[in-house]
Design a protein around this motif. Sequence first.
Motif, short mmCIF file in Angstrom:
data_model
loop_
_atom_site.label_atom_id
_atom_site.label_comp_id
_atom_site.label_asym_id
_atom_site.label_seq_id
_atom_site.Cartn_x
_atom_site.Cartn_y
_atom_site.Cartn_z
N ILE B 25 0.83 -1.22 0.00
CA ILE B 25 0.00 0.00 0.00
C ILE B 25 0.86 1.26 0.00
CG2 ILE B 25 -1.77 1.30 1.26
CD1 ILE B 25 -2.69 -1.36 2.45
N ILE B 26 1.89 1.23 0.85
CA ILE B 26 2.66 2.45 1.06
C ILE B 26 3.47 2.85 -0.17
CG2 ILE B 26 4.54 3.51 2.41
CD1 ILE B 26 2.13 3.25 4.10
N SER B 27 4.12 1.86 -0.81
CA SER B 27 5.04 2.26 -1.87
C SER B 27 4.31 2.95 -3.03
CB SER B 27 5.91 1.09 -2.32
OG SER B 27 5.21 0.28 -3.22
N PRO B 28 3.18 2.45 -3.50
CA PRO B 28 2.50 3.20 -4.58
C PRO B 28 1.96 4.54 -4.09
CG PRO B 28 1.31 1.18 -4.06
CD PRO B 28 2.56 1.14 -3.28
N LEU B 29 1.57 4.61 -2.82
CA LEU B 29 1.08 5.90 -2.31
C LEU B 29 2.17 6.95 -2.35
CD1 LEU B 29 -1.26 5.10 0.70
CD2 LEU B 29 -1.80 5.59 -1.69
N ILE B 30 3.37 6.53 -1.99
CA ILE B 30 4.48 7.47 -2.03
C ILE B 30 4.68 7.98 -3.45
CG2 ILE B 30 7.01 7.67 -1.80
CD1 ILE B 30 6.81 5.78 0.58
N TYR B 31 4.65 7.05 -4.40
CA TYR B 31 4.82 7.45 -5.79
C TYR B 31 3.70 8.39 -6.23
CZ TYR B 31 8.64 4.15 -6.44
OH TYR B 31 9.83 3.50 -6.36
#
Lengths: 309, 253
Positions: B25-31
């Motif tokens: 969840i976090i990694s695409p949100l950061i992007y």
Amino acid sequence: MYCIETSLLSKSYGDFVAVDGIDLKVEQGKIFGFLGPNGAGKTTTMKLLTTLIPPTGGQMNILGIDAISSPLEVRKKIGVVLQQPSYEPTLSVEKSLEKYGMMWNVEKKIRKDRVEELLSAFDLVDIRKKKNDDLSIGQRRRVQVAREFMHDMDLLFLDEPTAGLDPSARRGLLDFIKSKVKDGLTIFFTTHILEEAEYLCDDIAIINKGKIIAVDTPEELKNKFGREKTIKIHISEQKNISSLLSGIQDCKIEYDSGVIITVRSSQSEQVLQNILQILASNGITVEDLSVVPTSLEEIFLSVVKNSNA
Amino acid sequence: MHEIIRLVNRNLTISLNMGFVIWQIISPLIYIFVAGFAYTALIHQVPFGNKTLDYPAFIATGMIGFNIMNSTLISGIIIWNDRRHGMFEQILVGPFTRAQYILSNVYTVGIIGLVSAAMITAVGYPLFFKQVEFNILTVPLVIFASITGSILFGSIASIISTRLKSSEGFNVIINTVFLFFAFVSTAFYPAQGAPPILSTAFYFNPLTYLVDVVRAGIFGYFNGLVATEMIILGIGAAILFLIATKLLSKLEL
Ligand SMILES: Nc1ncnc2c1ncn2[C@@H]1O[C@H](COP(=O)(O)OP(=O)(O)OP(=O)(O)O)[C@@H](O)[C@H]1O
Ligand SMILES: [Mg+2]
């Protein structure tokens, strides 16, 4: 009908023959011990019988099913504890038992009961919440063996199940296995611990370099190969013993310190009687006497040595 | 319960740990949020078919494809771990066939891929809702992309995991390959405007096709190019799946 029946079963890796035309017959409800030195072909045979690898020759019939043409049908009815460790590193002990039961399609309610039963039978209650990754080697082995009893089966293969277990865990496992055999399970079992085989097995096969070199009950194996016994006689005084006993046949006698006589013979009863008679008629008293029974270990060593020669 | 469902159940249990879910969840949100807004200053508008998109809308949809690809790492990790911890053999002496084992991995990846895609769609929606043009093709296109993408990338991860022996090798190679896929694709930036070599390279990358199909679905723009991309994606997935299956069933035990 036999649970396991093979004829000329073979497995080669390139030019190397790991299993060399073996014929096995294992009866239902028995514990069959499969012994042999390192590299003899025990694990390879087990992988063949459990259909993990295909044979390069021969026939095998497991539980009345042709295991070469219908391996999946065989696998549905057997349990297997391989020699190699296997575990789900991220799951807790109890969860890994539970999930294993699920994989075998065991009903949820039965699963729950079995988890409890096995946790206590294998002394895993204290570590039930621990992750498999965090267990000691012996604990992990116990989980691996316990797990296999989550599902029903007609035939169980155990490849050195007690490797790495402490004496009490080992005894616990052997007795658990015995109780399951009473309920009709058949077991194919390999071990390097000969007392274990003697304690547990109804029949024993010894394999060396891919070939079966002996099959029988532990008792019969001893009768056949273990007739030679060692007798130690401790006498009171040092006399001219060697000339007195020189006429005795069918044995090898060693005179260690003069007061201890070591006799090796395959006709130990007869030889012992003769010696005692001679000692008595010459007024020599016997202070101590012992007969060392042949252990399965000695038989194993001698059978393997003969087959290597 | 069917064998494959039981294996999928087991696969999901062993792979869905907190770390993975958070990463997923976090990694695409950061992007989406950090890169999306930071790069808006550089890339204002992106031409897409007959319309122009804001960069945040562009990258949010790109992240759906990126996330599907990322979730297929699971398939490689499952096979890798099963071999390393002896579960591969243990399952294969159980009531399962190799084909069922392989299919269960594909289904696992497909489920995780679909759920991830739905999650990112939900999260990214505020960014692209203004330009969304839902039509009857939207859902089929996004699902087609999720499924073929899962199979395709899942097969790549499986192939890598059957070929390698050391765990360092596995992690390095799989990360390098997936990093290449991620950044040499239209997930982060459009092919138009990129140097010609790079924009050509984009089209040697299955993630580009996956992302293009997802965008076609969400922004309601379907044409011959998208249809061709779908065919390539489908054929690629089928071929790679066959190779992965072949390698896995040849694996010596
Ligand atoms: N995949 C393989 N390729 C080549 N040779 C193999 C392979 N697997 C086993 N062997 C060889 O086959 C022989 C029998 O091995 P196996 O594992 O059956 O021995 P074992 O009786 O189980 O020994 P141990 O008591 O050490 O477990 C060994 O010499 C081994 O090197
Ligand atoms: Mg072995």
